[in-house]
Design an enzyme around this catalytic site. Structure first.
Site, PDB file in Angstrom:
ATOM      1  CG  ASP A   1       6.519 -19.405  -0.804  1.00  0.00           C
ATOM      2  OD1 ASP A   1       7.498 -18.686  -0.498  1.00  0.00           O
ATOM      3  OD2 ASP A   1       6.064 -20.297  -0.082  1.00  0.00           O
TER       4      ASP A   1
ATOM      5  CG  ASN B   1      16.224 -24.394   4.542  1.00  0.00           C
ATOM      6  OD1 ASN B   1      16.986 -24.766   3.652  1.00  0.00           O
ATOM      7  ND2 ASN B   1      15.627 -23.215   4.509  1.00  0.00           N
TER       8      ASN B   1
ATOM      9  CG  ASP C   1      21.533 -21.780   0.197  1.00  0.00           C
ATOM     10  OD1 ASP C   1      20.449 -21.250   0.565  1.00  0.00           O
ATOM     11  OD2 ASP C   1      22.621 -21.548   0.782  1.00  0.00           O
TER      12      ASP C   1
ATOM     13  CD  GLU D   1      10.496 -19.387   1.543  1.00  0.00           C
ATOM     14  OE1 GLU D   1       9.542 -19.454   2.306  1.00  0.00           O
ATOM     15  OE2 GLU D   1      11.607 -18.847   1.866  1.00  0.00           O
TER      16      GLU D   1
END
Length: 633
Positions: free
Chosen positions: A499, A507, A516, A543
């Site tokens: 992760d 973000n 992304d 993610e």
């Protein structure tokens, strides 16, 4: 070959010729017998009678009766119908030649009790007892008729006769010279022997036809002929003489039994021969029900009193005879060719039986020899029915032959058509085979192209659209397959859950496009770290990533993940002029999967280790090895 209608017409013509000749022959035989017998016997007239309603008279008391107590019939017809009371008769014998032996005959051989006394001026010269209720060998003269020797006397003899019967009571008295009666009996036996021999031959031949054809109409005709012959044998006393002489009980019941069976089989024969159900199903069922009633009447004849049974039977016979006759006429009007001849056959016997029924029921009086008339009618009717049966069988044979000819012609036509089709098929076979091969080749090419497209499509369906690595759907299938292989081959399997740390803040700070780009970069570095074809990288969601490492121990998996973690930690991701630093946390679970373990046990353990790594401050790797008892090592 003659047509079927022409053959039927010829057969019908011969039928009428044969019947006419038979009637002419019987017409000559019967008068000759009557002429030969009428010249040698004397019919006693002037017979007086008393009806003994209370069975109170004895011979002594009856001799003393005088005056108007005695009754007489001016026409000399002594037929009393179904008379239950005893009847006394008194007659005086005509003057006879004492140099010859004489016999006295009491007519009608079905009387139950017949007692005869010969009296001369108060002196009883002879006393005899006979009748169907006595064994046959107890008759004064063992004959089917009631014959009594006449004692010799120089004066006129008075004869007293007591008759008691449960059936029809008919009375006639004849006096015969013994030699003349023996001559008559010889001729009579020849005629009756020919008749019963004829009936037996017809019945047996019909049985043979039934055995070979299995047609029920032959069995019905055979049963009708046999039981008609037995009925006439019982009616004339010949059955009691030759077949059951020691059974008075059966003699009392023989005629009702055989007569009921005769009518029952005649009804069945009518139904089958004329195929009544083809024209009226209800009428056919009515005939079968009526036949069943006659079969039941056979059983009733063993228990019901004979006077009541005889009266009921005679009325039923009139009704059923009219019904059968009516069915024949009805089908005749509908164009059934056999029905006309069948109606003619029944007309003869129906006429004779009608006369006898009216006579026995005391409805009308006929001075006719009904017993001989019945024999003559039965013979003609039996012959007619046999020929009708032969015509019917011939029609069925011709119909079957015509059907076979039509079937053969149709078969030949179908064969010719088949040959034409075969020739056409041979002419087009090569062209068809070429087209089939051409279409087959095109189909194979299309199938290969379709298979390649399908394979490419399946490949695309297993890839993540953003990163290009395998997606969650692929992982679910691959994970189940590898856990089963580990369980089957007893090899270690390592599952790694990864992760990106603090990805939400990336973000929020740099935007989703930057996020992304970070996910793509991490996926690229993870994929670059895998060297074996059996190892797989999948995007688990968001993610999160997961590694499937078959045949990999915990130490090897930990070293691999640590190497990737360090590489990602050192890597600077540039996006839109900005530098982004990332770290990852990972959880590893390694085990030889047990058969008792659930399939998601290993994945759940890796997820738990990932949670522990994040809790420990992130940017680190936690691992666990599961033993057989699911204990951490």
């Amino acid at each position: 070959m003659q047509s079927a209608p022409l053959q039927i017409k010829i057969t019908n013509n011969w039928l009428f010729v044969v019947v006419a000749l038979f009637c002419v022959i019987m017409g000559f035989i019967y008068p000759s017998i009557q002429a030969s017998t009428s010249s040698v016997y004397s019919r006693v007239t002037g017979i007086e009678y008393i009806v003994d309603d209370h069975s109170q008279f004895t011979l002594d008391s009856i001799i003393k009766q005088r005056g108007q107590v005695w009754q007489s019939d001016s026409q000399g017809n002594y037929s009393f119908g179904m008379a239950a009371s005893p009847h006394w008769f008194k007659l005086t014998l005509p003057q006879i030649d004492v140099q010859r032996t004489w016999l006295l005959e009491v007519g009608y051989p079905l009387l139950d009790n017949v007692s005869v006394w010969f009296e001369d001026n108060g002196l009883v010269l002879a006393e005899y007892h006979s009748g169907d209720r006595l064994p046959f060998n107890q008759r004064p003269i063992e004959n089917e008729r009631f014959i009594f020797p006449v004692p010799q006397a120089k004066q006129l003899i008075t004869v007293y006769i007591r008759v008691e019967t449960t059936g029809a009571l008919r009375m006639s008295v004849d006096v015969w010279p013994q030699a003349s009666y023996l001559s008559f009996a010889s001729e009579y036996n020849i005629v009756m022997g020919l008749f019963f021999g004829f009936m037996l031959a017809m019945g047996i031949s019909s049985l043979f036809n039934f055995a070979t054809t299995k047609l029920g109409v032959f069995a019905a005709y055979s049963g009708y002929v046999f039981f008609l012959a037995l009925s006439l044998a019982a009616l004339h006393g010949l059955g009691y003489k030759h077949l059951w002489p020691n059974s008075p009980w059966f003699q009392q019941h023989a005629l009702p039994i055989f007569a009921n069976l005769t009518v029952a089989f005649s009804i069945i024969f009518c139904d089958l021969l004329l195929d009544v159900k083809r024209y009226s199903l209800k009428l056919s069922r009515l005939l079968r029900l009526l036949a069943l009633l006659y079969f039941l009447s056979v059983l009733l004849s063993l228990f019901v009193p004979l006077p009541l049974l005889n009266s009921g039977f005679l009325f039923m016979l009139l009704a059923s005879g009219a019904l059968i006759y009516g069915v024949g006429i009805w089908l005749w009007t509908k164009g059934v060719s056999l029905a006309g001849v069948y109606t003619l056959a029944w007309s003869v016997l129906f006429f004779a039986g009608f006369i006898i029924c009216l006579d026995n029921l005391n409805i009308a009086k006929f001075d006719l020899p009904s017993d001989y008339l019945m024999v003559l009618g039965a013979a003609i009717e039996t012959l007619l029915l046999a020929l009708v049966l032969a015509i019917n069988n011939n029609q069925q044979r011709l119909a079957l032959q015509q059907t076979q000819d039509e079937l053969l012609a149709k078969t030949i036509e179908e064969k010719q058509t088949q040959e034409s089709m075969l020739a056409l098929q041979e002419n087009t076979q090569e062209e068809l085979e070429y087209k089939v091969q051409e279409r087959t080749l095109e189909l194979e090419i299309a199938l290969r192209e379709l298979s390649e497209i399908n394979r490419e499509l399946q490949e695309k369906n297993t890839l993540d659209a953003l990163t290009g690595v395998r997606n969650r759907s692929y992982f679910d299938k691959k994970y189940i397959a590898e856990t089963r292989r580990s369980r089957r081959e007893r090899t270690q399997l390592s599952i790694v859950m990864l992760d990106i740390d603090h990805f939400k803040s990336v973000n929020d700070k740099y935007g989703h496009l930057a996020g992304d780009e970070c996910i793509i970069a991490v996926a690229r570095m993870l994929k670059g770290a895998l060297k074996r074809p059996s190892d797989d990288l999948c995007r688990y969601g968001g993610e999160e990533f997961v590694l499937i490492l078959p045949s990999t121990e915990l130490a090897g998996a930990t070293a691999l993940v640590e190497q990737v973690r360090e590489k990602i930690e050192k890597q600077i991701i540039q996006f839109d002029g900005q530098n982004i630093s990332l770290t990852i946390s990972a959880g590893i679970a390694t085990a030889v999967v047990n058969p008792q373990d659930a399939e998601d046990t290993l994945l759940a353990a890796a997820d738990q280790q990932l949670y522990s790594a994040k809790k420990a401050g992130r940017n680190n790797v936690k691992g666990i090895f599961l033993d057989a008892n699911d204990e951490y090592l």
